[in-house]
Design a protein around this motif. Structure first.
Motif, mmCIF file in Angstrom:
data_model
loop_
_atom_site.group_PDB
_atom_site.id
_atom_site.type_symbol
_atom_site.label_atom_id
_atom_site.label_comp_id
_atom_site.label_asym_id
_atom_site.label_seq_id
_atom_site.Cartn_x
_atom_site.Cartn_y
_atom_site.Cartn_z
ATOM 1 N N VAL A 159 0.848 -1.190 0.000
ATOM 2 C CA VAL A 159 0.000 0.000 0.000
ATOM 3 C C VAL A 159 0.883 1.239 0.000
ATOM 4 N N ILE A 160 0.420 2.283 -0.664
ATOM 5 C CA ILE A 160 1.125 3.560 -0.699
ATOM 6 C C ILE A 160 0.059 4.640 -0.544
ATOM 7 N N MET A 161 0.270 5.600 0.385
ATOM 8 C CA MET A 161 -0.848 6.447 0.762
ATOM 9 C C MET A 161 -0.462 7.910 0.958
ATOM 10 N N ALA A 162 -1.345 8.771 0.437
ATOM 11 C CA ALA A 162 -1.224 10.203 0.668
ATOM 12 C C ALA A 162 -2.067 10.538 1.892
ATOM 13 N N VAL A 163 -1.392 10.877 2.989
ATOM 14 C CA VAL A 163 -2.074 11.160 4.252
ATOM 15 C C VAL A 163 -2.147 12.667 4.450
ATOM 16 N N THR A 164 -3.327 13.155 4.791
ATOM 17 C CA THR A 164 -3.506 14.578 5.075
ATOM 18 C C THR A 164 -3.987 14.758 6.505
ATOM 19 N N ASP A 165 -3.715 15.951 7.070
ATOM 20 C CA ASP A 165 -4.127 16.247 8.444
ATOM 21 C C ASP A 165 -5.433 17.039 8.436
ATOM 22 N N PRO A 166 -5.970 17.406 9.601
ATOM 23 C CA PRO A 166 -7.239 18.156 9.625
ATOM 24 C C PRO A 166 -7.193 19.485 8.888
ATOM 25 N N ASP A 167 -6.008 20.037 8.661
ATOM 26 C CA ASP A 167 -5.866 21.288 7.899
ATOM 27 C C ASP A 167 -5.551 21.042 6.431
ATOM 28 N N ASP A 168 -5.691 19.802 5.978
ATOM 29 C CA ASP A 168 -5.438 19.405 4.589
ATOM 30 C C ASP A 168 -3.986 19.603 4.176
ATOM 31 N N ARG A 169 -3.069 19.476 5.100
ATOM 32 C CA ARG A 169 -1.649 19.448 4.761
ATOM 33 C C ARG A 169 -1.254 18.013 4.417
ATOM 34 N N PHE A 233 -3.707 4.848 -2.056
ATOM 35 C CA PHE A 233 -4.837 5.286 -1.248
ATOM 36 C C PHE A 233 -4.634 6.727 -0.793
ATOM 37 N N THR A 234 -5.721 7.345 -0.359
ATOM 38 C CA THR A 234 -5.657 8.546 0.465
ATOM 39 C C THR A 234 -6.206 8.187 1.834
ATOM 40 N N ALA A 235 -5.793 8.943 2.852
ATOM 41 C CA ALA A 235 -6.282 8.717 4.217
ATOM 42 C C ALA A 235 -6.195 10.026 4.977
ATOM 43 N N ARG A 236 -7.042 10.143 5.989
ATOM 44 C CA ARG A 236 -7.104 11.359 6.794
ATOM 45 C C ARG A 236 -6.618 11.061 8.206
ATOM 46 N N ALA A 237 -5.645 11.849 8.680
ATOM 47 C CA ALA A 237 -5.121 11.682 10.030
ATOM 48 C C ALA A 237 -6.001 12.413 11.043
ATOM 49 N N ALA A 238 -6.130 11.832 12.221
ATOM 50 C CA ALA A 238 -6.962 12.439 13.265
ATOM 51 C C ALA A 238 -6.288 13.641 13.896
ATOM 52 N N SER A 239 -4.952 13.667 13.870
ATOM 53 C CA SER A 239 -4.205 14.792 14.436
ATOM 54 C C SER A 239 -2.970 15.028 13.579
ATOM 55 N N ALA A 240 -2.210 16.065 13.929
ATOM 56 C CA ALA A 240 -0.995 16.396 13.175
ATOM 57 C C ALA A 240 0.269 16.053 13.953
ATOM 58 N N ARG A 241 0.147 15.370 15.055
ATOM 59 C CA ARG A 241 1.288 15.072 15.923
ATOM 60 C C ARG A 241 2.068 13.876 15.361
ATOM 61 N N LEU A 242 3.280 14.126 14.903
ATOM 62 C CA LEU A 242 4.097 13.110 14.253
ATOM 63 C C LEU A 242 5.114 12.510 15.211
ATOM 64 N N SER A 278 3.492 7.367 -6.526
ATOM 65 C CA SER A 278 3.642 8.347 -5.446
ATOM 66 C C SER A 278 3.538 9.768 -5.979
ATOM 67 N N ALA A 279 4.127 10.022 -7.153
ATOM 68 C CA ALA A 279 4.046 11.354 -7.748
ATOM 69 C C ALA A 279 2.608 11.729 -8.064
ATOM 70 N N ARG A 280 1.829 10.770 -8.543
ATOM 71 C CA ARG A 280 0.441 11.057 -8.897
ATOM 72 C C ARG A 280 -0.407 11.318 -7.651
ATOM 73 N N LEU A 281 -0.122 10.606 -6.562
ATOM 74 C CA LEU A 281 -0.843 10.868 -5.319
ATOM 75 C C LEU A 281 -0.570 12.287 -4.814
ATOM 76 N N VAL A 282 0.692 12.695 -4.912
ATOM 77 C CA VAL A 282 1.052 14.054 -4.497
ATOM 78 C C VAL A 282 0.380 15.074 -5.411
#
Length: 302
Positions: A159-169, A233-242, A278-282
Motif C-alpha cells: 500500500v502507498i498512501m497520501a495522508v492529510t491532516d485536519p488542515d489538509d496538509r 490510497f488517500t487517508a485522513r489523520a486524526a491529528s498532526a502530531r508526528l 507516489s508522484a500522482r498521489l502528491v
C-alpha cells in the motif's frame, strides 16, 4: 492537466498475454520460427532501448542461439508475439529510469519481462524439497521434477498512501536509506491476514504514530522492482502530531501546497519522479503537475 491517474506508468494498456498458448507443447520453438516474433533481452531489471528523446524498446529478431536460452512468452504486440530472453543482454537501460519515456504498451511489456526475469532468477529451487526446478508453461510456471510441484510467479502487494491532516496538509517522510531532500508519501507491504485498508492504517501508525480514517482507494500500479503491486490510497489523520519511528522513517513533515511548491523551487526537496504512483498521489492533492520526467541516466526512489 489530465486526471492524475490517467496513463499511470506501467499500468496500461492491458497486455495481451497470449495465455491460450502457454499449454501448447513446443510453443516457444514454434514462435522462434515465425517471422513476426520479436525478442526482448532482459537482465538485472535492464532492457535495451533505442532513440531519444522518444525512446522505444529495442526488440530484435530471433537468433539461432535463442534456442539454448531461457525464454518466456510475454504476449502479443503489433501483430506478432514477443518473447523475453532471461538474463541476457547486459548492456541495457534500467527500466525504472525510462519507463515513463516508453510508449505505454511497451512499458507494460517491459514491466512483465523484468518481473518474470527477477522471479526466475531468484527462484531456481523448489521451496518444498530444495531440488532444482525447470521452466514450464512458456515461462509462467516452474516445475519441480522431483516432487511434481508447480510454482507460480510471486507478486507482493504493497500500500502507498497520501495522508492529510485536519488542515489538509500533506505528509511526506524520508526513509532511512534516502539522502536529505528525498521525501515521499508513506508505503509498506501488506501482511498476512490483513485487508488493504488495515495495512494503510497499520503502516501509518507504525511509521509516524498517527491514527487514520477515511481510507480511500485511488489507483494501483505494477512495480517490478523486484516484485510488487503498489495499491494507492488517500487517508485522513486524526491529528498532526508526528512520531517517526527512527528506524524506517527518520524525518516526517506536513506541507501546505505553497510550502511544498517552495521546497521544490528552492531545491530543498527533490521533485517526485513521474514513473511512480507516489508522484500522482502528491499531484492529486496539490491540484497540478509537480513531477519531472525520468532522466535515463539516473534512478531515484519511489
Amino acid at each position: 492537466m489530465a486526471a492524475p491517474f490517467d496513463e499511470l506508468v506501467l499500468a496500461g494498456p492491458p497486455l495481451d498475454r497470449a495465455a491460450d498458448l502457454r499449454f501448447e507443447a513446443g510453443v516457444i520453438p514454434r514462435l522462434l520460427g515465425e517471422p513476426g516474433t520479436r525478442v526482448l533481452d532482459v537482465h538485472e531489471m535492464r532492457v535495451p532501448t533505442v532513440g531519444g528523446p522518444e525512446i522505444a524498446l529495442a526488440l530484435r529478431h530471433p537468433e539461432a542461439s535463442d534456442e539454448e536460452r531461457d525464454l518466456v512468452l510475454l504476449g502479443r504486440l503489433g501483430g506478432g508475439h514477443v518473447l523475453a530472453a532471461l538474463q541476457h543482454g547486459e548492456g541495457g537501460t534500467p527500466l525504472r529510469a525510462v519507463a515513463d519515456l516508453l510508449p505505454p504498451d511497451q512499458a507494460s511489456l517491459a514491466a512483465t519481462a523484468v518481473a518474470l526475469d527477477n522471479w526466475h532468477r531468484t527462484h531456481p529451487r523448489c521451496p518444498r524439497c530444495g531440488g532444482p526446478t525447470e521452466i514450464a508453461q512458456a515461462g509462467w510456471v516452474r516445475r519441480c521434477p522431483a516432487d511434481e510441484s508447480w510454482h507460480h510467479p510471486r507478486t507482493d502487494p504493497a500500500v502507498i498512501m497520501a495522508v492529510t491532516d485536519p488542515d489538509d496538509r500533506l505528509l511526506l517522510a524520508r526513509n532511512a536509506g534516502w539522502p536529505t531532500g528525498r521525501m515521499s508519501v508513506l508505503a509498506g507491504f501488506v501482511e498476512p491476514g490483513e485487508t488493504l485498508a488495515a495495512a494503510v492504517a497499520r503502516e501509518v501508525h507504525e511509521e509516524v504514530g498517527l491514527e487514520v480514517s477515511d481510507v480511500r482507494y485511488r489507483a494501483d500500479q505494477p512495480w517490478p522492482f523486484p516484485a510488487s503491486l503498489m495499491v494507492g490510497f488517500t487517508a485522513r489523520a486524526a491529528s498532526a502530531r508526528l512520531a517517526p519511528d527512527g528506524v524506517e522513517i527518520v524525518e516526517a513533515r506536513w506541507f501546505t501546497r505553497d510550502e511544498l511548491a517552495a521546497a521544490f523551487e528552492t531545491g530543498e526537496l527533490y521533485r517526485p519522479r513521474a514513473v511512480s504512483i507516489s508522484a500522482r498521489l502528491v499531484e492529486e492533492w496539490y491540484g497540478g503537475e509537480l513531477c519531472e520526467r525520468s532522466d535515463p541516466a539516473a534512478v531515484g526512489g519511489r
